[in-house]
Design an enzyme around this catalytic site. Sequence first.
Site, PDB file in Angstrom:
ATOM      1  CD1 TRP A 173      76.976 145.803  27.316  1.00  0.00           C
ATOM      2  CD2 TRP A 173      79.175 145.932  26.918  1.00  0.00           C
ATOM      3  NE1 TRP A 173      77.208 145.309  26.048  1.00  0.00           N
ATOM      4  CE2 TRP A 173      78.546 145.381  25.787  1.00  0.00           C
ATOM      5  CE3 TRP A 173      80.561 146.113  26.901  1.00  0.00           C
ATOM      6  CZ2 TRP A 173      79.256 144.998  24.646  1.00  0.00           C
ATOM      7  CZ3 TRP A 173      81.269 145.744  25.770  1.00  0.00           C
ATOM      8  CH2 TRP A 173      80.614 145.188  24.651  1.00  0.00           C
TER       9      TRP A 173
ATOM     10  CG  ASP B 237      82.543 151.629  27.300  1.00  0.00           C
ATOM     11  OD1 ASP B 237      82.476 152.179  26.176  1.00  0.00           O
ATOM     12  OD2 ASP B 237      82.080 150.497  27.535  1.00  0.00           O
TER      13      ASP B 237
ATOM     14  CB  ALA C 282      79.386 152.994  23.628  1.00  0.00           C
TER      15      ALA C 282
ATOM     16  CE  LYS D 110      75.479 150.608  20.663  1.00  0.00           C
ATOM     17  NZ  LYS D 110      76.565 149.736  21.085  1.00  0.00           N
TER      18      LYS D 110
HETATM   19  C1  LMR Z   1      74.140 146.525  24.141  1.00  0.00           C
HETATM   20  O1  LMR Z   1      74.507 146.690  25.309  1.00  0.00           O
HETATM   21  O2  LMR Z   1      73.043 146.035  23.855  1.00  0.00           O
HETATM   22  C2  LMR Z   1      75.036 146.958  23.016  1.00  0.00           C
HETATM   23  O3  LMR Z   1      76.205 147.521  23.514  1.00  0.00           O
HETATM   24  C3  LMR Z   1      75.261 145.909  22.002  1.00  0.00           C
HETATM   25  C4  LMR Z   1      76.140 144.801  22.496  1.00  0.00           C
HETATM   26  O4  LMR Z   1      77.098 144.478  21.776  1.00  0.00           O
HETATM   27  O5  LMR Z   1      75.880 144.217  23.558  1.00  0.00           O
END
Ligand code: LMR
Length: 394
Positions: free
Chosen positions: A127, A208, A210, A243
């Site tokens: 991410w 992590d 999520a 989520k």
């Molecule tokens: C994403 O990866 O799109 C989500 O986790 C939202 C974000 O805050 O980036």
Amino acid sequence: MFEALQDQPKDKILALMALYRADPRDSKIDLGVGVYKNAQGITPVMGAVKTAEARLVQTQESKSYVGLTGDPAFADVMVELILGDAVAREQIAHAATPGGTGAIRQAFELVKMASPDATIWMSNPTWPNHPSIAKYLGMNVADYRYFDEATGGVDFDGMCADLKQAKRGDLVLLHGCCHNPTGANLTLEQVCKVASIVKTTGATALVDIAYQGFGDGLNDDAAATRVYASEIDEVLIAASCSKNFGIYRERTGILFAIARDAGTKDRAQATLAYLNRQNFSFPPDHGARVVTTILEDAELRSAWLSELEATRQGMLDLRTQLADELRRLTNSDRFDFLAVHRGMFSRLGLSPEIVEQLRDDHAVYMVGDSRINIAGLNAQTVPVLAAAIAGAKI
Ligand code: LMR
């Protein structure tokens, strides 16, 4: 003094959100930011959330401060949800945080305090906000191999070889389930091997999580986190309720620090409270209380579970439909991995030029690394996307 401010690097996911909003075409398809949408393109408030909120409005008598690390009942339900009985409760320090991002930030800060020269090992890719926050805090970041572009799966040998280079005092960041951005995940057997490698290095792990409930189901999605938490000596867990409870803007998250003895646990607990106080004082309470209300009430919990399960199933159906359609149109198995991937995301393996072309010619918005949010599709738009991909010179 403001004139001295520099332009800040743009977050590519949020920048894409703005581009999408500005596109006047009716046919546009948003596969960018990780927000669940139903077949009507709406991000609904879940039924159980609405009921819990109504109940809170009726019964809540005060909005005075709770505690620096949030309501202990929220921590208890989240421990049960994520860890089950994998770790003794006395080993777990906790702090509620503003969303999962807040938990990641606090985790990095705690590591920086304990081990200023720590290297944070992150999957390649991860991410984008993971390295962004670490760099903002002035921390060292290193990659471990993860995604195999050729197969759409995990480069497990590369991952293991790279993780062996982590050292005591480093942090290894692992995705609990539904890897973001690739959608490619480890088998449980591979998770056990990773846990044993990280344990041998002496590094601390940060999991992590999520997207619990978006992959193979609530318990299966927690399985890797439970293995890491019980096997590795020191583990941090950053969890988000955005989520799986659909409460994105309520900023509901929690950080756990699992220590091996009571002394270090108390020290971690005191540090987490201190960090909350320095960064934002008290964590948001509303979302946490909604989650607690749902998880403590058998009827609400079961209503929530059914809705979550329907959401998960809907995403799996879209995955199968898209993989089938692409197999038919491209006459190849190149995109079969879509049906194997889990969670909201899959990385398609398209070049940045093709991603741009899909945006310009077909109003299809995906992140530049060709990550798509499966939940941005519906039964009508899957064939449109498949045709656009098959028609591009890939
Ligand atoms: C994403 O990866 O799109 C989500 O986790 C939202 C974000 O805050 O980036």
